[in-house]
Design a protein around this motif. Structure first.
Motif, PDB file in Angstrom:
ATOM      1  N   UNK A 101       0.423  -1.346  -0.396  1.00  0.00           N
ATOM      2  CA  UNK A 101      -0.030   0.085  -0.055  1.00  0.00           C
ATOM      3  C   UNK A 101       0.819   1.311  -0.236  1.00  0.00           C
ATOM      4  N   UNK A 102       1.751   1.110   0.822  1.00  0.00           N
ATOM      5  CA  UNK A 102       2.997   2.332   0.553  1.00  0.00           C
ATOM      6  C   UNK A 102       4.114   2.590  -0.953  1.00  0.00           C
ATOM      7  N   UNK A 103       3.443   2.437  -0.924  1.00  0.00           N
ATOM      8  CA  UNK A 103       4.758   1.681  -2.666  1.00  0.00           C
ATOM      9  C   UNK A 103       4.028   2.403  -3.798  1.00  0.00           C
ATOM     10  N   UNK A 104       4.460   3.788  -4.185  1.00  0.00           N
ATOM     11  CA  UNK A 104       3.732   5.127  -4.891  1.00  0.00           C
ATOM     12  C   UNK A 104       4.610   3.937  -6.707  1.00  0.00           C
ATOM     13  N   UNK A 105       3.547   4.261  -7.637  1.00  0.00           N
ATOM     14  CA  UNK A 105       3.294   3.907  -8.719  1.00  0.00           C
ATOM     15  C   UNK A 105       3.711   2.448  -9.227  1.00  0.00           C
ATOM     16  N   UNK A 106       2.982   1.245  -8.358  1.00  0.00           N
ATOM     17  CA  UNK A 106       3.077   0.022  -9.013  1.00  0.00           C
ATOM     18  C   UNK A 106       3.065  -0.228  -9.979  1.00  0.00           C
ATOM     19  N   UNK A 107       2.840  -1.236 -10.355  1.00  0.00           N
ATOM     20  CA  UNK A 107       2.399  -2.051 -11.313  1.00  0.00           C
ATOM     21  C   UNK A 107       1.004  -3.225 -10.749  1.00  0.00           C
ATOM     22  N   UNK A 108       1.355  -3.280  -9.765  1.00  0.00           N
ATOM     23  CA  UNK A 108       0.889  -4.769  -9.740  1.00  0.00           C
ATOM     24  C   UNK A 108       0.120  -4.327  -7.925  1.00  0.00           C
ATOM     25  N   UNK A 109      -0.930  -5.070  -8.180  1.00  0.00           N
ATOM     26  CA  UNK A 109      -1.206  -5.025  -6.473  1.00  0.00           C
ATOM     27  C   UNK A 109      -1.611  -6.220  -6.152  1.00  0.00           C
ATOM     28  N   UNK A 110      -0.152  -6.658  -4.838  1.00  0.00           N
ATOM     29  CA  UNK A 110      -0.750  -7.978  -3.693  1.00  0.00           C
ATOM     30  C   UNK A 110      -1.400  -7.550  -2.711  1.00  0.00           C
TER      31      UNK A 110
END
Length: 184
Positions: A101-110
């Protein structure tokens, strides 16, 4: 109604008001009636992950902001300690714990997803969303339905599929199932 669902509705209303978007525009984007959207925005019913993703992509708002109310801040890495990810319960069936949730601009949602065993049909309500999905069972036994195909997964089993196909999961054998899902 679940407090988390109500808060999602409040965040969507705030987003709509700030960006001067009508309920009709979002209802059309999410392929629903204005009345269905109004119920969701007021917290009386819940949003599907598909709808939240559409809104997120269309208006450039992180999915986490809509689901959890927090803007991602990290861009090099984001560490989630065991049991500490942000959580939301959706659809009376699934409890999601975000792992990034805290990673900006991620390409996947785990997410770690917990499904409690239940006999009612709420678990059999299929949903769909853009993209692809990967699931691996960590605890318990899960039945997954994708379209008309019904499969059983046990601990260590995994599946990768086109998540635009209607799908649902449920716990088997009267025990909860816990699995890792990555939505791409």
């Amino acid at each position: 109604m679940n407090e988390a669902i109500k808060l999602i509705g409040e965040r969507l209303k705030g987003l709509r008001e700030v960006l001067n978007i009508t309920q009709e525009e979002i209802a059309e984007l999410c392929d629903m009636t204005v009345e269905e959207y109004e119920k969701m925005e007021s917290g009386k019913t819940e949003f599907s992950l598909n709808s939240l993703q559409k809104i997120s992509k269309k208006y450039g708002i992180a999915l986490d902001v809509l689901m959890f109310g927090e803007e991602p801040h990290m861009s090099s890495y984001f560490l989630t300690r065991r049991g500490k990810g942000m959580s939301v319960t959706r659809r009376k069936a699934y409890k999601y714990q975000s792992l990034a949730s805290g990673f900006r601009g991620r390409k996947a949602d785990p997410f770690i997803v917990l499904v409690e065993p239940r006999e009612d049909s709420v678990f059999l309500e299929k949903s769909s969303h853009e993209g692809q999905e990967f699931n691996i069972v960590l605890e318990g036994k899960m039945e997954i339905t994708i379209g008309e195909k019904v499969l059983t997964l046990e601990v260590g089993d995994s599946i990768y599929f086109d998540s635009s196909k209607p799908h649902c999961m449920r716990a088997l054998d009267g025990q909860p199932v816990r699995f890792l899902t990555v939505i791409l």
